[in-house]
Design an enzyme around this catalytic site. Structure first.
Site, short mmCIF file in Angstrom:
data_model
loop_
_atom_site.label_atom_id
_atom_site.label_comp_id
_atom_site.label_asym_id
_atom_site.label_seq_id
_atom_site.Cartn_x
_atom_site.Cartn_y
_atom_site.Cartn_z
CG HIS A 37 -1.94 1.43 1.19
ND1 HIS A 37 -2.96 1.63 0.30
CD2 HIS A 37 -1.57 2.61 1.65
CE1 HIS A 37 -3.71 2.27 1.15
NE2 HIS A 37 -3.18 2.98 1.22
CB CYS A 38 2.18 3.34 -2.78
SG CYS A 38 2.86 4.33 -2.71
N PRO A 39 1.67 4.76 0.86
CG PRO A 39 2.30 4.83 1.97
CD PRO A 39 2.95 4.34 0.98
#
Length: 264
Positions: A127-129
């Protein structure tokens, strides 16, 4: 949403700063040589467009009726384009799939539940912020393309910002610093972005060549379908060429259970 606005604003701000100062891009535009300035603006727009596509698209959420539950005959109706993938989907023993403890769906192999997105994601990478979205089966290749375009833009912008600084003073000079402070800050920000983009691009290119993911690479000891494999073995590795071909060119979901030793 704030991060997406920040990405667009940062790209537009740095682009504007490079044309407001006497950089190579501005000098070329003033001389009527528009090819390089237009290419640079086009790359900025492409990187922003790719960012929003990767950020807003479905990364491969597992739905109530995932594809892997369809019979092989239904999958074959899609035509000859999926022959390579379907070839190892036929005559495969059923593998017991894990049921997600959050959304209660049966997870296809290599899927993982993301608490931020509240969905299970097929071929979950991370999951890429920064994009406020998961990187998974459907958007991973576009994420890599975005990193490549972004790296080209950042390196080009670094060169342009450095060209606008002019001759460096022999000793510290407040007038020179005031005149070039904005370009100097742009160069430093771009330098950090270039290092991050280069490291991410290199790591994801390596993962694609090995047919593995960030989650599998970093948390192998926690993943049930990898714990039983030898330490250096990747059950999904089909060779560098086929791995890269499948990563960048395959357009259909893969039933990874068919490549796992437990399915043989």
């Amino acid at each position: 949403m704030r991060l997406r606005a920040a990405q667009a604003g940062l790209s537009a701000g740095i682009g504007a700063a490079l044309f407001l100062h006497p950089t190579d891009l501005r000098l070329q535009a003033e001389e009527g040589s528009l090819l390089a300035p237009l290419c640079f603006v086009g790359l900025i727009l492409s990187s922003v467009a790719l960012y929003f596509v990767v950020s807003l698209m479905d990364p491969g959420f597992v739905r109530s009726h995932p594809e892997h539950t369809k019979p092989a005959s239904a999958l074959q109706e899609s035509g000859s384009k999926g022959q390579e993938i379907l070839a190892f989907q036929q005559d495969v023993p059923e593998v017991r799939l894990r049921r997600c403890g959050y959304c209660l769906l049966k997870q296809p192999m290599r899927a993982k539940h993301c608490r931020e997105c509240r969905h299970c994601v097929r071929r979950y990478d991370h999951h890429c912020p920064w994009i406020e979205n998961c990187v998974g089966e459907r958007n991973h290749r576009l994420f890599v393309l975005y990193l490549a375009v972004q790296l080209v833009v950042v390196v080009w912008a670094m060169e342009a910002s450095w060209s606008g600084l002019g001759p460096l003073p022999a000793s510290f000079s407040w007038p020179w610093l005031r005149q070039n402070l904005l370009l100097l800050l742009c160069f430093l920000v771009l330098l950090v972005c270039a290092v991050v983009a280069a490291l991410l691009l290199a790591s994801h290119a390596y993962l694609a060549a090995c047919n593995t993911t960030t989650w599998e690479f970093m948390s192998r000891h926690r993943i049930s379908y990898l714990r039983g494999c030898p330490e250096e073995e990747n059950p999904f590795d089909r060779g560098v060429f086929r791995n890269l071909w499948g990563f960048f060119c395959a357009r259909r979901s893969v039933r990874w259970e068919a490549l796992h030793p437990s399915a043989v």
